[in-house]
Design a protein around this motif. Sequence first.
Motif, short mmCIF file in Angstrom:
data_model
loop_
_atom_site.label_atom_id
_atom_site.label_comp_id
_atom_site.label_asym_id
_atom_site.label_seq_id
_atom_site.Cartn_x
_atom_site.Cartn_y
_atom_site.Cartn_z
N ILE A 4 0.85 -1.14 -0.05
CA ILE A 4 0.12 0.10 0.05
C ILE A 4 0.70 1.20 -0.01
O ILE A 4 0.32 2.44 0.05
CB ILE A 4 -1.03 0.20 1.26
CG1 ILE A 4 -0.25 -0.23 2.71
CG2 ILE A 4 -2.01 -0.97 1.21
CD1 ILE A 4 -1.08 0.00 3.70
N TYR A 5 2.23 1.09 0.11
CA TYR A 5 3.12 2.32 0.44
C TYR A 5 4.46 2.08 -0.73
O TYR A 5 5.47 1.67 -0.06
CB TYR A 5 3.18 2.55 1.88
CG TYR A 5 3.83 3.67 2.17
CD1 TYR A 5 3.97 4.96 1.04
CD2 TYR A 5 4.19 4.02 3.47
CE1 TYR A 5 4.57 6.14 1.69
CE2 TYR A 5 4.82 5.34 4.01
CZ TYR A 5 5.01 6.40 2.98
OH TYR A 5 5.31 7.58 3.28
N PRO A 6 4.33 2.02 -1.96
CA PRO A 6 5.14 1.43 -2.70
C PRO A 6 6.53 2.41 -2.92
O PRO A 6 7.44 1.98 -3.24
CB PRO A 6 4.64 1.61 -4.11
CG PRO A 6 3.47 2.27 -4.26
CD PRO A 6 3.07 2.25 -2.73
N ASP A 7 6.37 3.72 -2.58
CA ASP A 7 7.50 4.60 -2.40
C ASP A 7 8.04 4.48 -1.25
O ASP A 7 9.30 5.52 -1.16
CB ASP A 7 6.88 5.97 -2.60
CG ASP A 7 6.03 6.25 -3.98
OD1 ASP A 7 6.41 5.36 -4.86
OD2 ASP A 7 5.16 6.94 -4.02
N ALA A 8 8.03 3.90 -0.32
CA ALA A 8 8.75 3.89 0.99
C ALA A 8 10.09 3.46 0.86
O ALA A 8 10.30 2.53 0.00
CB ALA A 8 7.91 2.69 1.82
N LYS A 9 11.23 4.23 1.41
CA LYS A 9 12.58 4.01 1.22
C LYS A 9 12.91 2.96 2.35
O LYS A 9 13.76 2.02 2.19
CB LYS A 9 13.29 5.20 1.13
CG LYS A 9 12.95 6.21 -0.01
CD LYS A 9 13.49 5.89 -1.10
CE LYS A 9 13.34 6.67 -2.40
NZ LYS A 9 11.83 6.43 -3.02
N LEU A 10 12.65 3.26 3.52
CA LEU A 10 13.24 2.45 4.85
C LEU A 10 11.75 1.52 5.06
O LEU A 10 11.08 2.00 5.94
CB LEU A 10 13.65 3.38 5.87
CG LEU A 10 14.92 4.13 5.69
CD1 LEU A 10 14.99 5.45 6.47
CD2 LEU A 10 15.86 3.17 5.67
N ILE A 11 11.97 0.32 4.88
CA ILE A 11 10.85 -0.39 5.35
C ILE A 11 11.38 -1.53 6.32
O ILE A 11 12.63 -2.17 6.41
CB ILE A 11 10.64 -1.49 4.19
CG1 ILE A 11 9.92 -0.42 2.90
CG2 ILE A 11 9.47 -2.39 4.46
CD1 ILE A 11 9.64 -1.10 1.57
N ALA A 12 10.66 -1.51 7.44
CA ALA A 12 11.00 -2.49 8.56
C ALA A 12 10.04 -3.70 8.21
O ALA A 12 8.74 -3.66 8.30
CB ALA A 12 10.63 -1.79 10.00
N GLY A 13 10.54 -5.04 8.35
CA GLY A 13 9.84 -6.31 8.62
C GLY A 13 9.88 -6.57 10.22
O GLY A 13 10.68 -6.23 10.98
N VAL A 14 8.68 -7.00 10.45
CA VAL A 14 8.47 -7.33 12.16
C VAL A 14 7.66 -8.78 12.08
O VAL A 14 6.87 -9.03 11.35
CB VAL A 14 7.31 -6.42 12.65
CG1 VAL A 14 7.03 -6.84 14.20
CG2 VAL A 14 8.21 -4.97 12.74
N ASP A 15 8.31 -9.30 12.89
CA ASP A 15 7.81 -10.82 13.45
C ASP A 15 7.89 -11.26 14.90
O ASP A 15 8.47 -10.67 15.37
CB ASP A 15 8.24 -11.90 12.50
CG ASP A 15 7.55 -13.31 12.29
OD1 ASP A 15 6.33 -13.26 12.80
OD2 ASP A 15 8.07 -14.11 11.53
N GLU A 16 7.27 -12.29 15.19
CA GLU A 16 6.95 -12.58 16.69
C GLU A 16 7.31 -14.11 16.39
O GLU A 16 7.30 -14.90 15.92
CB GLU A 16 5.76 -12.47 17.21
CG GLU A 16 4.43 -12.88 16.54
CD GLU A 16 4.42 -14.58 16.75
OE1 GLU A 16 4.85 -15.16 17.88
OE2 GLU A 16 3.84 -15.10 15.78
N VAL A 17 7.89 -14.50 17.67
CA VAL A 17 8.22 -15.94 18.00
C VAL A 17 7.69 -16.15 19.37
O VAL A 17 7.89 -15.53 20.39
CB VAL A 17 9.55 -16.20 17.71
CG1 VAL A 17 9.60 -17.74 18.24
CG2 VAL A 17 9.76 -16.13 16.41
#
Length: 196
Positions: A4-17
Amino acid sequence: MEFIYPDAKLIAGVDEVGRGPLVGAVVTAAVILDPNQKIEGLADSKKLSEKRRLALAEEIKAKALCWSLGRAEPHEIDELNILHATMLAMQRAVAGLRIQPDFVLVDGNRIPELPMAAQAVVKGDSLVAEISAASILAKVARDQEMNELDKRYPNYQFAKHKGYPTKLHFEKLATLGATPQHRKSFAPVAKVLGIK
């Protein structure tokens, strides 16, 4: 996969365990990868051998622009419930990044409240490199905590089952009772403690 935000330069991925285990914290990670430093072999942490996960975790920490771990403790899980505690742990991981991302991609079908745009990605740990990296860091961190807990409570054999509700863990709970790190709101633990 449409973002939804294709122009983002700094993308963070988040996950849980650690949503499923009966003991210990739920651990999350947030990672912003460096587009100029490729990391080969990123995948869902559950599909990697322990040796491969450990090697990749070191590489992620060395090459990522930044990374951060978040957590929610057993007492917070008991107070909030596991879903809300997971969202809190994810917020903590994102807040801990020394570079603020423009956009956050979260594994699963829910996103925590964050100060920037975010999107949930079902099976994101297999589809998005940033989320794969986060899943690896979170899994390695939580497994290490279970190994430490194993040293403190050797009779429970936490290193073997990592706190998950396995036959072995149920047997240990039944004979030894619960540790202070067990999640009292989870039915098998509540039953052992006689909590209605």
